[in-house]
Design a protein around this motif. Structure first.
Motif, mmCIF file in Angstrom:
data_model
loop_
_atom_site.group_PDB
_atom_site.id
_atom_site.type_symbol
_atom_site.label_atom_id
_atom_site.label_comp_id
_atom_site.label_asym_id
_atom_site.label_seq_id
_atom_site.Cartn_x
_atom_site.Cartn_y
_atom_site.Cartn_z
ATOM 1 N N CYS A 1 21.341 19.815 -23.063
ATOM 2 C CA CYS A 1 19.900 19.539 -23.182
ATOM 3 C C CYS A 1 19.371 19.979 -24.547
ATOM 4 N N ALA B 1 22.409 11.428 -21.496
ATOM 5 C CA ALA B 1 23.469 11.870 -22.397
ATOM 6 C C ALA B 1 23.881 13.314 -22.095
ATOM 7 N N ALA B 2 22.920 14.157 -21.745
ATOM 8 C CA ALA B 2 23.228 15.554 -21.417
ATOM 9 C C ALA B 2 24.112 15.638 -20.171
ATOM 10 N N PHE C 1 20.568 17.286 -27.321
ATOM 11 C CA PHE C 1 19.861 16.014 -27.465
ATOM 12 C C PHE C 1 18.428 16.233 -27.928
ATOM 13 N N SER C 2 17.798 17.339 -27.529
ATOM 14 C CA SER C 2 16.420 17.587 -27.948
ATOM 15 C C SER C 2 16.340 17.913 -29.439
ATOM 16 N N GLY D 1 18.084 10.890 -23.291
ATOM 17 C CA GLY D 1 18.583 12.209 -23.659
ATOM 18 C C GLY D 1 19.137 12.968 -22.470
#
Length: 357
Positions: free
Chosen positions: A138, A109-110, A141-142, A106
């Motif tokens: 952030c 990806a961020a 993705f979270s 994640g």
């Protein structure tokens, strides 16, 4: 060690430790993100300095390389801590199946999303915020991995409020500083005299704020941030006083000499140009003029040049057979070129003299 051995070793390491490839790729992506931030976000710091011609583009890039790096190392630890685990609730991933891998993926990806957006914005010459980009990435993705409970909404609310408060507070500070400079320096009969006291004060205040920030919220790995507030204030104000004295007694006298020299040269050249006709009266510097041309000054100078050109053309038509007039016409042509140089570039050639009049 040949290339085959290196590839085999790397493949074995990645298979033995599944998260190792995420670490390696993340290391590379971090450099790409830093490049994207430097390409766009640094304009917030040096855009006005370059636009006002205080710094050239080359000087701004050198300063940005040095001071942006120092800023991230000296006072970027707590901001990095907020991005790392203040926005995303990392405790959820410790109880989630394969949660560590998901958290690393994640964050990777961020970083990729933030870097891509900032590079695209830079390509289209759009100033964006690196903080907004990475915070949004952030959160994204979270939300996908852990849902709404994966975001620290209280911390996010504080960050969003700062986005709205920052331009308001910055505007208030800018207006206040402009008003102080205008009233204490620009509106005075002798601006240079009062600027001698105000300029060292600005230097001292800037250093006090930076020093306090470094000592109060500095990187723990550098041993910063462990001092009490009292000691931090004492150290900061002491260094500020030292800088004030150094600027006042060393830098200001030299700056005053340079300003007076420039003013004397400009006054002499304007006086020499003025002896060639009244057409330059609109070019005289107004009291407390900052040195930059206003539209009114440009229009007056343009009209003066047109008037002189008409005069030169008339004499060319009526007195082409007279040698003395031909010499005067040639001088007038040279005068037109010098006046155009003065009015367009604000740079006066010292080769211009009264003998050309």
């Amino acid at each position: 060690m040949d290339l085959t051995t290196i590839v085999t070793t790397a493949t074995a390491a990645i298979q033995a430790e599944p998260v190792l490839w995420i670490l390696i790729v993340g290391f590379v992506v971090a450099f790409i993100l830093a490049f994207a931030v430097g390409a766009n976000d640094v304009a917030n710091s040096f855009g006005t300095a370059v636009g006002s011609k205080v710094l050239t583009m080359k000087q701004a890039c050198i300063c940005a390389t040095i001071f942006e790096t120092l800023g991230s190392v000296l006072i970027g630890a707590k901001v990095g801590q907020t991005i790392r685990k203040g926005i995303v609730d990392v405790t959820i991933y410790s109880t989630m199946p394969n949660g560590i891998n998901m958290l690393m993926l994640g964050n990777l990806a961020a970083m990729l999303g933030s870097a891509a957006w900032q590079l695209i914005a830079t390509f289209f010459k759009v100033p964006v915020s690196g903080t907004h980009s990475i915070v949004g990435a952030c959160i994204g993705f979270s939300l996908v991995v852990a849902g709404f409970q994966g975001v620290n909404w209280t911390k996010l609310l504080m960050i969003v409020l700062s986005w709205f408060l920052s331009p308001v507070l910055s505007g208030i500070m800018a207006v206040s500083l402009f008003w102080i400079v205008k009233k204490t320096v620009n509106d005075q009969k002798d601006p240079l005299r009062y600027s001698r006291y105000l300029l060292p004060l600005f230097y001292a205040i800037t250093l006090i704020i930076n020093c306090f920030s470094i000592l109060y919220s500095g990187a723990p790995m550098l041993g910063l941030g462990d001092l009490s507030v009292g000691y931090i204030c004492l150290i900061s104000f002491s260094l500020g006083c030292v800088v004030y004295l150094l600027v006042y007694f060393i830098y200001i006298p030299r700056l005053s000499r340079d300003v007076k020299t420039i003013e004397a040269e400009e006054a002499l050249i304007l006086q020499e140009v003025g002896q060639c006709g009244d057409f330059v009266k609109g070019m005289d510097r107004k009291p407390n003029d900052s040195g930059y041309e206003t539209p009114l000054n440009k229009n007056e100078a343009k009209a003066a040049n047109e008037e002189l050109n008409i005069t030169v053309n008339e004499r060319l038509i009526n007195n082409t057979d007279n040698r003395e007039d031909a010499v005067m016409i040639a001088n007038d042509k040279l005068l037109v070129e010098n006046v155009a140089t003065i009015t367009s570039n604000k740079k006066v050639s010292t080769s211009f003299s009264v003998s050309q009049c």
